[in-house]
Design a protein around this motif. Structure first.
Motif, PDB file in Angstrom:
ATOM      1  N   THR A  48       7.674  -8.388   2.375  1.00 34.99           N
ATOM      2  CA  THR A  48       8.208  -8.902   1.123  1.00 34.99           C
ATOM      3  C   THR A  48       8.584  -7.703   0.267  1.00 34.99           C
ATOM      4  OG1 THR A  48       5.975  -9.033   0.178  1.00 34.99           O
ATOM      5  CG2 THR A  48       6.864 -11.030   1.177  1.00 34.99           C
ATOM      6  N   GLN A  49       9.616  -7.851  -0.508  1.00 35.24           N
ATOM      7  CA  GLN A  49      10.139  -6.734  -1.284  1.00 35.24           C
ATOM      8  C   GLN A  49       9.369  -6.598  -2.603  1.00 35.24           C
ATOM      9  OE1 GLN A  49      14.128  -5.103  -0.471  1.00 35.24           O
ATOM     10  NE2 GLN A  49      14.663  -6.475  -2.130  1.00 35.24           N
ATOM     11  N   ILE A  50       8.870  -5.390  -2.882  1.00 36.46           N
ATOM     12  CA  ILE A  50       8.154  -5.136  -4.127  1.00 36.46           C
ATOM     13  C   ILE A  50       9.109  -4.581  -5.177  1.00 36.46           C
ATOM     14  CG2 ILE A  50       6.238  -3.902  -5.208  1.00 36.46           C
ATOM     15  CD1 ILE A  50       5.375  -6.026  -3.205  1.00 36.46           C
ATOM     16  N   VAL A  51       9.682  -3.424  -4.918  1.00 39.63           N
ATOM     17  CA  VAL A  51      10.682  -2.855  -5.821  1.00 39.63           C
ATOM     18  C   VAL A  51      11.811  -2.255  -4.999  1.00 39.63           C
ATOM     19  CG1 VAL A  51       9.080  -2.355  -7.715  1.00 39.63           C
ATOM     20  CG2 VAL A  51       9.474  -0.630  -5.943  1.00 39.63           C
ATOM     21  N   THR A  52      12.978  -2.138  -5.634  1.00 38.99           N
ATOM     22  CA  THR A  52      14.138  -1.511  -5.017  1.00 38.99           C
ATOM     23  C   THR A  52      14.613  -0.394  -5.941  1.00 38.99           C
ATOM     24  OG1 THR A  52      15.737  -2.961  -6.089  1.00 38.99           O
ATOM     25  CG2 THR A  52      14.798  -3.725  -4.014  1.00 38.99           C
ATOM     26  N   GLN A  53      15.710   0.237  -5.553  1.00 34.44           N
ATOM     27  CA  GLN A  53      16.238   1.326  -6.370  1.00 34.44           C
ATOM     28  C   GLN A  53      16.649   0.833  -7.760  1.00 34.44           C
ATOM     29  OE1 GLN A  53      18.517   4.122  -4.266  1.00 34.44           O
ATOM     30  NE2 GLN A  53      19.421   5.073  -6.052  1.00 34.44           N
ATOM     31  N   ARG A  54      16.912  -0.447  -7.902  1.00 33.63           N
ATOM     32  CA  ARG A  54      17.269  -0.990  -9.218  1.00 33.63           C
ATOM     33  C   ARG A  54      16.129  -0.747 -10.216  1.00 33.63           C
ATOM     34  NH1 ARG A  54      19.367  -7.061  -9.592  1.00 33.63           N
ATOM     35  NH2 ARG A  54      21.073  -6.009  -8.488  1.00 33.63           N
ATOM     36  N   GLU A  55      14.879  -0.941  -9.766  1.00 31.37           N
ATOM     37  CA  GLU A  55      13.738  -0.710 -10.652  1.00 31.37           C
ATOM     38  C   GLU A  55      13.350   0.761 -10.728  1.00 31.37           C
ATOM     39  OE1 GLU A  55      14.037  -4.742  -9.478  1.00 31.37           O
ATOM     40  OE2 GLU A  55      13.400  -3.165  -8.086  1.00 31.37           O
ATOM     41  N   LEU A  56      13.609   1.516  -9.676  1.00 35.67           N
ATOM     42  CA  LEU A  56      13.183   2.920  -9.625  1.00 35.67           C
ATOM     43  C   LEU A  56      14.173   3.869 -10.278  1.00 35.67           C
ATOM     44  CD1 LEU A  56      11.956   2.927  -5.910  1.00 35.67           C
ATOM     45  CD2 LEU A  56      10.509   2.904  -7.948  1.00 35.67           C
ATOM     46  N   GLY A  57      15.425   3.460 -10.376  1.00 40.21           N
ATOM     47  CA  GLY A  57      16.451   4.361 -10.884  1.00 40.21           C
ATOM     48  C   GLY A  57      17.012   5.224  -9.768  1.00 40.21           C
ATOM     49  N   LYS A  58      17.958   6.064 -10.116  1.00 42.09           N
ATOM     50  CA  LYS A  58      18.622   6.896  -9.120  1.00 42.09           C
ATOM     51  C   LYS A  58      17.683   7.981  -8.603  1.00 42.09           C
ATOM     52  CE  LYS A  58      22.839   9.545  -8.258  1.00 42.09           C
ATOM     53  NZ  LYS A  58      24.102  10.059  -8.837  1.00 42.09           N
ATOM     54  N   LEU A  59      17.579   8.073  -7.273  1.00 42.66           N
ATOM     55  CA  LEU A  59      16.731   9.068  -6.622  1.00 42.66           C
ATOM     56  C   LEU A  59      17.557   9.830  -5.584  1.00 42.66           C
ATOM     57  CD1 LEU A  59      13.539   6.900  -5.944  1.00 42.66           C
ATOM     58  CD2 LEU A  59      13.895   8.506  -7.823  1.00 42.66           C
ATOM     59  N   PRO A  60      17.220  11.094  -5.316  1.00 43.82           N
ATOM     60  CA  PRO A  60      17.926  11.831  -4.258  1.00 43.82           C
ATOM     61  C   PRO A  60      17.770  11.120  -2.918  1.00 43.82           C
ATOM     62  CG  PRO A  60      16.556  13.307  -5.574  1.00 43.82           C
ATOM     63  CD  PRO A  60      16.191  11.916  -5.975  1.00 43.82           C
ATOM     64  N   THR A  61      18.808  11.157  -2.120  1.00 41.82           N
ATOM     65  CA  THR A  61      18.836  10.383  -0.877  1.00 41.82           C
ATOM     66  C   THR A  61      17.614  10.613  -0.005  1.00 41.82           C
ATOM     67  OG1 THR A  61      21.243  10.398  -0.876  1.00 41.82           O
ATOM     68  CG2 THR A  61      20.154   9.944   1.228  1.00 41.82           C
ATOM     69  N   ASN A  62      17.262  11.879   0.225  1.00 44.85           N
ATOM     70  CA  ASN A  62      16.184  12.190   1.159  1.00 44.85           C
ATOM     71  C   ASN A  62      14.976  12.809   0.449  1.00 44.85           C
ATOM     72  OD1 ASN A  62      15.218  12.115   3.828  1.00 44.85           O
ATOM     73  ND2 ASN A  62      15.704  14.281   4.135  1.00 44.85           N
ATOM     74  N   GLU A 101      12.707   6.061   2.015  1.00 40.18           N
ATOM     75  CA  GLU A 101      13.739   6.899   1.409  1.00 40.18           C
ATOM     76  C   GLU A 101      15.118   6.422   1.863  1.00 40.18           C
ATOM     77  OE1 GLU A 101      11.822  11.232   0.568  1.00 40.18           O
ATOM     78  OE2 GLU A 101      12.628  10.910   2.576  1.00 40.18           O
ATOM     79  N   ARG A 102      16.135   7.127   1.374  1.00 45.44           N
ATOM     80  CA  ARG A 102      17.546   6.822   1.653  1.00 45.44           C
ATOM     81  C   ARG A 102      17.920   5.502   0.971  1.00 45.44           C
ATOM     82  NH1 ARG A 102      18.981  10.353   6.327  1.00 45.44           N
ATOM     83  NH2 ARG A 102      17.005  11.264   7.008  1.00 45.44           N
ATOM     84  N   HIS A 103      17.511   4.364   1.554  1.00 42.95           N
ATOM     85  CA  HIS A 103      17.603   3.087   0.849  1.00 42.95           C
ATOM     86  C   HIS A 103      16.244   2.891   0.164  1.00 42.95           C
ATOM     87  CE1 HIS A 103      21.479   1.395   2.287  1.00 42.95           C
ATOM     88  NE2 HIS A 103      21.276   2.258   3.282  1.00 42.95           N
ATOM     89  N   HIS A 104      16.120   3.405  -1.058  1.00 41.96           N
ATOM     90  CA  HIS A 104      14.819   3.516  -1.722  1.00 41.96           C
ATOM     91  C   HIS A 104      14.251   2.136  -2.046  1.00 41.96           C
ATOM     92  CE1 HIS A 104      15.555   7.785  -2.069  1.00 41.96           C
ATOM     93  NE2 HIS A 104      16.732   7.536  -2.622  1.00 41.96           N
ATOM     94  N   ARG A 105      13.006   1.911  -1.633  1.00 42.65           N
ATOM     95  CA  ARG A 105      12.359   0.627  -1.863  1.00 42.65           C
ATOM     96  C   ARG A 105      10.890   0.726  -1.457  1.00 42.65           C
ATOM     97  NH1 ARG A 105      14.825   0.898   2.996  1.00 42.65           N
ATOM     98  NH2 ARG A 105      13.982  -0.271   4.783  1.00 42.65           N
ATOM     99  N   ILE A 106      10.110  -0.280  -1.869  1.00 42.18           N
ATOM    100  CA  ILE A 106       8.732  -0.451  -1.396  1.00 42.18           C
ATOM    101  C   ILE A 106       8.606  -1.871  -0.881  1.00 42.18           C
ATOM    102  CG2 ILE A 106       6.289  -0.481  -2.009  1.00 42.18           C
ATOM    103  CD1 ILE A 106       6.877   1.607  -4.144  1.00 42.18           C
ATOM    104  N   TRP A 107       8.111  -2.004   0.338  1.00 39.11           N
ATOM    105  CA  TRP A 107       7.873  -3.297   0.944  1.00 39.11           C
ATOM    106  C   TRP A 107       6.376  -3.498   1.165  1.00 39.11           C
ATOM    107  CZ3 TRP A 107      12.055  -3.600   5.418  1.00 39.11           C
ATOM    108  CH2 TRP A 107      13.308  -3.897   4.845  1.00 39.11           C
ATOM    109  N   ARG A 108       5.981  -4.749   1.174  1.00 36.21           N
ATOM    110  CA  ARG A 108       4.590  -5.137   1.416  1.00 36.21           C
ATOM    111  C   ARG A 108       4.509  -5.947   2.705  1.00 36.21           C
ATOM    112  NH1 ARG A 108       2.399 -10.033   0.584  1.00 36.21           N
ATOM    113  NH2 ARG A 108       0.197 -10.301   0.017  1.00 36.21           N
ATOM    114  N   TYR A 109       3.646  -5.501   3.624  1.00 32.03           N
ATOM    115  CA  TYR A 109       3.420  -6.200   4.887  1.00 32.03           C
ATOM    116  C   TYR A 109       2.009  -6.789   4.883  1.00 32.03           C
ATOM    117  CZ  TYR A 109       7.519  -3.792   6.889  1.00 32.03           C
ATOM    118  OH  TYR A 109       8.781  -3.328   7.157  1.00 32.03           O
ATOM    119  N   ASP A 110       1.886  -8.074   5.192  1.00 32.83           N
ATOM    120  CA  ASP A 110       0.575  -8.706   5.302  1.00 32.83           C
ATOM    121  C   ASP A 110       0.110  -8.592   6.749  1.00 32.83           C
ATOM    122  OD1 ASP A 110      -1.702 -10.209   5.195  1.00 32.83           O
ATOM    123  OD2 ASP A 110      -0.819 -11.843   4.039  1.00 32.83           O
ATOM    124  N   LEU A 111      -0.504  -7.471   7.075  1.00 33.22           N
ATOM    125  CA  LEU A 111      -0.957  -7.240   8.448  1.00 33.22           C
ATOM    126  C   LEU A 111      -2.127  -8.148   8.796  1.00 33.22           C
ATOM    127  CD1 LEU A 111      -0.798  -3.330   8.694  1.00 33.22           C
ATOM    128  CD2 LEU A 111       0.980  -5.015   9.200  1.00 33.22           C
TER     129      LEU A 111
END
Length: 369
Positions: free
Chosen positions: A187-201, A167-177
């Motif tokens: 690695t970055q999957i999506v950011t707020q650019r793809e998700l659109g505007k979301l409430p900060t928290n 949240e806050r800086h909205h994004r989804i990351w992928r970790y190869d554990l």
């Protein structure tokens, strides 16, 4: 790690062959110790204490929990200053290993313990580590490290791909554990650019894998926001295939808000929701979302399988995980976020789904759907 100096030449330095071998062995030992230290950098063992807690504080024999049967709760604590805030949860297929993330960007892994009746009884072998950013350094602050959703694609959550929503800086990351352990860079999957505007928290709180990635296609993820609304007042949700994001919505059961999502063996989804008021205290709800209802443009609802309030021992329930044992029983685990508040608790609880498991094979969401 780069070493600019090499072993000095034996003839020029007057070393005997035996002393030269000893020096080489000493340097090799130094290298191996140094690299081991780097590989384990930031990961610490953590002492975890736990004790059993009743589901119903007034009746030790009460195991009723809606469509579930309660199978144990433990309260977990630690003297480690970074312990707490657990907002996402995954459990291995055999029930032996736990992986959790905190909303202050930390990993936790631990061994889950059971008693002779198979009930949840304790926890041990804890390890804690900071989550790394794209630069390979620990995520520096809450603003960047508000991790909320966790989804994994391996029978052992510590050895596969871990998808984390922030949240806050909205994004989804992928970790190869599986390759990097807790030292894995995302690695970055999506950011707020793809998700659109979301409430900060109130961004993506609930996340699960609908279909694992293959050599040819990215993983398919299902994500629910906590309280981002569409024009009709429904909660916004997403189907995510790599950079391709498709939208759907969910009818809100006010005052409940989504906190996590897990996939059942038949392909349906369990949505964990929470609520809180000063008058009524904490509450939680679990809904079953049918897999066939999840499609672009849909407005989904779901059957309520459990609704619990302060008559049960609960807290701020934020993480949910599902596994199925060899007998076909479906087990559900839920963890609470104590908000690093000494008046709150970290509970880990386990339930057995009472209804007969649906053997219908899961539907795999394809990118054109």
């Amino acid at each position: 790690m780069v070493f600019k100096r090499s072993l000095p030449d034996g003839d020029r330095c007057g070393l005997t062959r035996g002393r030269k071998s000893a020096a080489a062995l000493a340097l090799l030992t130094l290298l191996s110790v140094s690299f081991a230290t780097v590989a384990d950098a930031g990961t610490d063992k953590i002492d975890l204490s736990s004790h059993s807690v009743r589901w119903n504080p007034l009746n030790r024999n009460d195991t009723e929990a809606g469509a579930f049967e309660w199978a144990g709760t433990i309260e977990i604590s630690s003297e480690n200053e970074h312990f707490g805030g657990w907002s996402g949860l995954a459990v291995s297929a055999d029930g032996s290993t736990l992986l959790a993330i905190s909303d202050e960007a930390r990993w936790l892994s631990a061994q889950i313990l059971y008693d002779e009746k198979g009930r949840l009884s304790g926890i041990g072998d804890g390890k804690i580590a900071p989550m790394l950013g794209l630069d390979g350094k620990p995520i520096p602050n809450k603003n960047m490290g508000d991790a909320e959703g966790l989804a994994v694609d391996n029978i052992d959550p510590t050895r596969g791909h871990a998808y984390v929503s922030f949240e806050r800086h909205h994004r989804i990351w992928r970790y190869d554990l599986g390759k990097g352990g807790f030292d894995a860079r995302p690695t970055q999957i999506v950011t707020q650019r793809e998700l659109g505007k979301l409430p900060t928290n109130e961004g993506i709180e609930a996340l699960t894998v609908a279909a694992p990635e293959t050599a040819d296609t990215p993983a398919s993820l299902i994500a629910f926001t906590e309280n981002a609304r569409d024009p009709r007042g429904n909660v916004r949700a997403f189907i995510i295939d790599g950079k391709k994001v498709r939208r759907f919505s969910m009818r809100l059961h006010d005052p409940n808000r989504p906190t996590d999502l897990a996939r059942l063996p038949n392909g349906d989804f369990l949505l964990l929701e929470r609520r809180f008021s000063l008058l009524a205290g904490a509450g939680m709800q679990i809904r079953q979302i049918k897999q066939e209802d999840v499609k672009p443009g849909a407005i989904v609802d779901g059957k309520v399988l459990l609704d619990a309030d302060q008559r049960r021992v609960i807290d701020n329930m934020e993480g949910i995980a599902v596994r199925q044992d060899r007998k076909g029983d479906v087990w559900v685990y839920i963890i609470s976020d104590d908000n690093f508040n000494p008046l709150q608790h970290t509970y880990l609880m386990m339930f057995r789904l009472k209804q007969e498991p649906d053997v219908t094979p899961p539907h795999i969401l394809k990118q054109g759907e």
